[in-house]
Scaffold this active site. Structure first.
Site, PDB file in Angstrom:
ATOM      1  N   LYS B 351       0.980  -1.250   0.192  1.00  0.00           N
ATOM      2  CA  LYS B 351       0.003  -0.022  -0.066  1.00  0.00           C
ATOM      3  C   LYS B 351       0.846   1.397   0.033  1.00  0.00           C
ATOM      4  O   LYS B 351       0.365   2.338  -0.415  1.00  0.00           O
ATOM      5  CB  LYS B 351      -0.975  -0.009   1.294  1.00  0.00           C
ATOM      6  CG  LYS B 351      -2.076  -1.107   1.209  1.00  0.00           C
ATOM      7  CD  LYS B 351      -2.976  -0.905   2.194  1.00  0.00           C
ATOM      8  CE  LYS B 351      -4.281  -1.861   2.097  1.00  0.00           C
ATOM      9  NZ  LYS B 351      -3.665  -3.335   2.349  1.00  0.00           N
ATOM     10  N   HIS B 356      -4.827   2.218  -0.813  1.00  0.00           N
ATOM     11  CA  HIS B 356      -5.623   1.257  -0.157  1.00  0.00           C
ATOM     12  C   HIS B 356      -6.697   1.054  -1.265  1.00  0.00           C
ATOM     13  O   HIS B 356      -7.334   1.928  -1.534  1.00  0.00           O
ATOM     14  CB  HIS B 356      -6.074   1.660   1.240  1.00  0.00           C
ATOM     15  CG  HIS B 356      -7.087   0.657   1.726  1.00  0.00           C
ATOM     16  ND1 HIS B 356      -7.356  -0.461   1.422  1.00  0.00           N
ATOM     17  CD2 HIS B 356      -7.088   0.574   3.288  1.00  0.00           C
ATOM     18  CE1 HIS B 356      -7.577  -1.058   2.493  1.00  0.00           C
ATOM     19  NE2 HIS B 356      -7.993  -0.458   3.689  1.00  0.00           N
TER      20      HIS B 356
END
Lengths: 428, 428
Positions: B351, B356
């Site tokens: 990430k 995300h």
């Protein structure tokens, strides 16, 4: 499936327009009382669709006592949390846990699972942005700047599709395997199927399966109406003059555990879950195969999973949503699988409406009630069976099931079909 | 935990659409190089928001991923899904045919019901110009109801599109447990295949909340990094200075086959999908417990399901959102489960590069684990510079990607609502 454990149903809960527990709802159905009434949530007098099967006259607090929680959940969550709590309460599992030595409680919690079938979301909750849309009047910069003073900071939490999973978990400390299935009307039935599958492979020692939905809101009613799926007056499942379905709302839940474990803790055993089958028709969002390919395959898989033949099935709770295409293809599927010897067929949506994601779970809980009372309720809105499938054994009058086994059929958008098989007693 | 004698499942196809690449290899290349995906939001004017950066998919051809008729029903994230699934099938060299479609299943982690601002504004203009909703106006003949839009907003619309477009007629399911969705969808698929319900499955996740409503929802919660001037380093999982996650979008899909079938047809096998673990934290809706309770059980269950010990794990693709609460809880869990083996395990959160991807995250990161195993490379945890007391014992892949033999890897996905998913992958 000879090596996998048999799965007992040891608790249940249900809520919908017809009542606050499985027995009360079933009483209403048996007495021919329908919860379909004028829509109470908005002034629908000028609407093409003016009726729904709502739960009215029951305060939110009766469903969920924690008033603080009401602010961060939606109506569908109230139903789901209530049903989940009720199933756990009626299973006696919490009392059983309370009697365990303290050292065993963490493992009990880690081995207690939750599988929830959720409707996935509502339209209305987005209307919280309307004041902001008005004040920003198309100016995105202003929209961003005024956001925090206009919309509740916890807004996202109210729209989470997995709220029931989260809160039934927190309220009961059930920390084991879990899922939130968002497969539209198939959600609740699939939740049952997945819960049983997890128990069979020993992933948990007990699982609560919940289905919940609350679709009665303007945008959803209008959307279904424009797809030609809603009736303006009543759900006439399998009738020659059926015109569509009617929205309901509610939830149901069951507690499931391996039969031996249920016996060992001297639980009340309501029934046994025998098998399930689930398939897609790969036909698009709303299109259905007219020949009933999907439901026929789902039924065949469920019977095979249960290890029984069509003749063993004592009654069928059909999806019977009252739309011309769904009922016709479902009837074709039943007649194909059961040939010239189908058991009594009924459906409950005339009384409780179509509760979408909750439908499969509610039908399963009510089927269990029917098996216990040894009666297949009639469909009072049925005047004449559609001549296209005249051999389908549906009736206005109550009948006796021909065995203690019920088949439940559940269908959803996207060509989803699920079939479940349950048994009243656990003797075999 | 009785999963002995389990069916082995092979990953034979991977497709990706991510903020760092519109296919598998370009994404994997960018992740190895640590090339960042985040930048200023371009799809709408976000300049008034507290967070004005996001991790967008770039240069994606939205209009050629499927026939035009099908695309009418496909939202932004559905299109990512169709493209990633197509890549996974082509690469696997096998796809459902009319004779085999019944033996194919599909399991997806689906993004939340996504109302675009444009469509919400239609309702606003007609029914709530002054900010308060008037349902009677929705029933007016002038109201521009759009059944196609309505279908697109159904919670299983993406699932239905995939099943329809690729002809998948077996077990089909969609799950939504917020940020754990993609991982749980793949875990569900593993169970479905071990039960023998289907021979092959398409599994994955898709999401896009990079629109004004989605961005609003996370801005309101204060969950996003506000490093608007340095978007490339805004997502820095495990770094002491981290201050929130960066919202991304995309899709990841895998083709799963029974191991023996894949070997027999000479398929290229990336890795074995070996285990699934799943727990509920029962703590708070947006937070994970600081002591790792919940994630610990998911990781342990996943290892048990794979028949592995902590010592067998060489790489962890962490959930690592770059929020204080998540990173602390996840590091605590890794310490407890890995024990003395912790220093030997390479840990990274991709990430840092990708941002995300919410419901798609677990699926994309499962693909990353399979690619990491294939090439023997633990991808860099981008932007990680200084550990905090919670993460200093964890062997984070800092600075650049690390060539290392990976015998087995795990991928964590921890969601709002408390669902924790852990998947285990093994070298073939």
């Amino acid at each position: 499936m000879s090596t996998s454990p048999r799965i007992a149903i040891t608790g249940s809960g249900a809520v919908c327009g017809a009542g606050l527990n499985p027995a009360a709802i079933f009483d209403a159905i048996l007495e021919g009382r329908s919860a379909v009434a004028p829509i109470a949530y908005w002034d629908a007098s000028g609407w093409p669709i003016q009726v729904a099967a709502q739960l009215t006259g029951v305060k939110d607090q009766v469903l969920v006592d924690d008033r603080k929680l009401h602010k961060s959940i939606s109506r569908t969550d109230l139903f789901g949390i209530y049903a989940g709590d009720e199933a756990i309460k009626s299973s006696g599992l919490r009392a059983f846990r309370d009697g365990l030595p303290e050292g065993e409680i963490p493992e009990f919690n880690d081995r207690s699972g939750l599988v929830v079938g959720s409707g996935g979301g509502s339209y209305q909750v987005n209307y919280d942005f309307f004041p902001l849309l008005s004040s920003s009047a198309g100016d995105m910069v202003k929209f961003g700047q005024e956001l925090a003073s206009s919309v509740h900071p916890m807004w996202l939490l109210r729209i989470l599709p997995n709220n029931v999973l989260c809160h039934v978990g927190i309220r009961n400390n059930f920390k084991g395997t879990n899922a939130c299935i968002t497969n539209q009307c198939a959600s609740g039935a699939l939740a049952l199927a997945e819960a049983v599958a997890s128990l069979r492979i020993g992933e948990a020692d007990r699982i609560i399966a919940v289905g919940h939905d609350a679709p009665i809101e303007p945008e959803a009613v209008l959307g279904y109406h424009h797809l030609g799926l809603l009736s303006a007056d009543s759900v006439r499942s399998f009738d020659a003059e059926r015109t569509g379905t009617i929205f309901g709302e509610g939830a149901a839940a069951v507690a499931l555990e391996p039969l031996e474990a249920a016996k060992a803790r001297q639980a009340t055993i309501l029934g046994e879950f025998l098998g399930s089958g689930a398939v897609s028709e790969a036909s698009g969002i709303v299109h259905l195969q007219p020949d009933g390919d999907g439901p026929a395959r789902a039924i065949a898989l469920a019977l095979a999973d249960a290890g029984i033949a069509p003749k063993d099935v004592g009654m069928i709770v059909a999806h019977g949503n009252g739309t011309p295409n769904s009922d016709a293809s479902e009837a074709a599927a039943i007649l194909r699988v059961f040939g010239d010897n189908p058991p009594p067929v009924t459906a409950f949506k005339w009384a409780i409406g179509h509760t979408l994601a909750a439908a499969g779970t509610l039908d399963a809980v009510l089927a269990l009630e029917a098996l216990h009372r040894n009666v297949v309720p009639g469909i009072p809105t049925l005047n004449q069976v559609d001549p296209e499938f005249a051999a389908l054994p549906v009736s206005r009058e109550p009948r006796e099931p021909r065995s203690g086994i019920a088949l439940i059929i559940c269908r959803g958008f996207g060509g989803m079909n699920v079939a479940l098989v349950i048994r009243r007693s656990t003797d075999s | 935990m009785s999963t002995n004698g389990r069916t082995r499942i092979a990953i034979t196809g991977i497709g990706l659409v991510t903020p760092v690449g519109n296919d598998r290899e370009s994404t994997w290349q960018a992740l190895q190089e640590g090339r960042p995906g985040p930048g200023p939001i371009t799809t709408f004017d976000a300049s008034g928001f507290t967070t004005r950066i996001g991790s967008e998919v770039k240069g994606f051809d939205f209009d050629s991923v499927a026939p035009r008729k099908l695309l009418k029903q496909a939202s932004r994230c559905h299109r990512f899904a169709l493209a990633a699934a197509e890549e996974a099938f082509s690469e696997a060299g096998i796809r459902p045919e009319s004779a085999t479609g019944e033996r194919w299943g599909v399991s997806v982690g689906a993004g939340m019901m996504s109302i675009s601002l444009k469509e919400l504004d239609v309702v606003h203009r007609h029914c709530a110009p002054d900010g308060s909703f008037d349902a009677t106006k929705m029933a007016s003949p002038n109201y521009p109801a759009d059944p196609v839009y309505f279908c697109r907003t159904q919670c299983n619309a993406g699932l239905g599109l995939l099943a329809n477009h690729f002809g998948i007629r077996g077990y089909s399911t969609a799950v939504h447990t917020a940020c754990a969705s993609g991982g749980q969808a793949i875990g569900t698929a593993l169970k479905v295949m071990r039960r023998g319900l289907v021979d092959k499955m398409l599994v994955g996740g898709f999401d896009s909340m990079l629109n004004p409503i989605g961005l609003s929802s996370f801005c309101l919660l204060g969950a996003l990094s506000t490093d608007n001037d340095e978007p490339w380093r805004a997502s820095r999982p495990f770094d002491v200075s981290r201050n929130g996650f960066v919202l991304g979008e995309g899709a990841g899909f895998l083709v799963l086959e029974r191991w023996d079938d894949a070997v027999k047809r000479g398929a290229n096998i990336y890795a074995e999908l070996a285990g699934d673990g799943n727990s509920l934290s029962c703590y708070r809706i947006t937070d994970s417990p600081p002591d790792g309770d919940g994630p610990i059980q998911a990781i342990r269950q996943s290892l048990a399901s794979a028949g592995l010990q902590p010592e067998d794990i060489d790489y962890v693709n962490a959930h690592g959102t770059s929020t204080q609460m998540n990173d602390q809880s996840e590091c605590a869990a890794l310490k407890v489960v890995m024990g003395d083996h912790l220093p030997n395990v390479s840990v990274s959160s991709t990430k840092g590069c990708m941002g995300h991807l919410i419901a798609a995250a677990g699926a994309v990161e499962a693909a990353v684990c399979a690619l990491a195993i294939r090439d023997g490379i633990a991808p860099v945890s981008a932007n990680f510079q200084t550990a905090d007391p919670g993460s200093e014992a964890v062997n984070i892949v800092a600075g650049k990607s690390r060539p290392t033999r990976i015998r087995a890897a795990i991928s964590n996905s921890l969601g709002f609502g408390g669902s924790n998913s852990c998947l285990t992958f093994r070298q073939p």
